[in-house]
Design a protein around this motif. Structure first.
Motif, mmCIF file in Angstrom:
data_model
loop_
_atom_site.group_PDB
_atom_site.id
_atom_site.type_symbol
_atom_site.label_atom_id
_atom_site.label_comp_id
_atom_site.label_asym_id
_atom_site.label_seq_id
_atom_site.Cartn_x
_atom_site.Cartn_y
_atom_site.Cartn_z
ATOM 1 N N SER A 9 23.661 58.202 1.294
ATOM 2 C CA SER A 9 22.491 59.008 1.651
ATOM 3 C C SER A 9 21.275 58.095 1.819
ATOM 4 O O SER A 9 21.321 56.924 1.450
ATOM 5 N N PRO A 10 20.169 58.627 2.333
ATOM 6 C CA PRO A 10 18.955 57.809 2.491
ATOM 7 C C PRO A 10 18.426 57.238 1.173
ATOM 8 O O PRO A 10 17.677 56.272 1.173
ATOM 9 N N ASN A 11 18.821 57.807 0.049
ATOM 10 C CA ASN A 11 18.412 57.286 -1.267
ATOM 11 C C ASN A 11 19.227 56.071 -1.685
ATOM 12 O O ASN A 11 18.846 55.369 -2.620
ATOM 13 N N ARG A 13 21.176 52.316 -1.143
ATOM 14 C CA ARG A 13 20.914 51.050 -0.464
ATOM 15 C C ARG A 13 22.208 50.258 -0.400
ATOM 16 O O ARG A 13 23.062 50.377 -1.269
ATOM 17 N N ARG A 30 19.274 47.377 2.197
ATOM 18 C CA ARG A 30 18.464 48.316 2.967
ATOM 19 C C ARG A 30 18.826 49.754 2.655
ATOM 20 O O ARG A 30 19.945 50.056 2.255
ATOM 21 N N SER A 31 17.852 50.647 2.846
ATOM 22 C CA SER A 31 18.078 52.083 2.692
ATOM 23 C C SER A 31 18.975 52.570 3.815
ATOM 24 O O SER A 31 18.969 52.021 4.919
ATOM 25 N N MET A 32 19.726 53.603 3.548
ATOM 26 C CA MET A 32 20.716 54.077 4.501
ATOM 27 C C MET A 32 20.172 55.133 5.455
ATOM 28 O O MET A 32 20.470 56.312 5.367
ATOM 29 N N THR A 33 19.326 54.683 6.379
ATOM 30 C CA THR A 33 18.873 55.544 7.465
ATOM 31 C C THR A 33 19.995 55.615 8.502
ATOM 32 O O THR A 33 20.957 54.854 8.449
ATOM 33 N N GLN A 34 19.871 56.492 9.462
ATOM 34 C CA GLN A 34 20.878 56.577 10.522
ATOM 35 C C GLN A 34 20.960 55.255 11.280
ATOM 36 O O GLN A 34 22.055 54.795 11.616
ATOM 37 N N SER A 36 20.217 52.222 10.117
ATOM 38 C CA SER A 36 20.853 51.232 9.245
ATOM 39 C C SER A 36 22.355 51.438 9.193
ATOM 40 O O SER A 36 23.128 50.480 9.241
ATOM 41 N N LYS A 37 22.777 52.694 9.098
ATOM 42 C CA LYS A 37 24.203 52.992 9.066
ATOM 43 C C LYS A 37 24.888 52.503 10.338
ATOM 44 O O LYS A 37 25.957 51.880 10.277
#
Length: 79
Positions: A9-11, A13, A30-34, A36-37
């Motif tokens: 999830s975005p929470n 890393r 890094r945070s898991m933004t779309q 970043s994924k």
């Protein structure tokens, strides 16, 4: 790895560390933004077997990343 990346999830890393005869961080934690994924999925798709399996160096590098002590240098360990 693809399954893990999709489930984060975005929470959460994530950083990816490869290890062969040494260890190397492929990306910063890094945070898991779309975005970043998608980038991490591409990195994982490009991975392959190269040489040895120096799991100790991989684990040490991962630990350093989580402790905030990792630079972009490679870790060389011989056991």
């Amino acid at each position: 790895m693809q399954f893990v990346i999709r489930k984060l999830s975005p929470n959460d890393r994530l950083s990816i560390v490869t290890f062969s005869d040494d260890a190397q961080r492929l990306c910063h934690l890094r945070s898991m933004t779309q975005a970043s994924k998608a980038h991490l999925e591409d990195l994982v798709d490009g991975l392959g077997v190269i040489n040895m399996t120096n799991m100790e160096a991989g684990l040490k590098t991962g630990h350093q990343i989580l402790d905030g002590r990792h630079s972009n240098h490679k870790v060389h360990e011989h056991t």
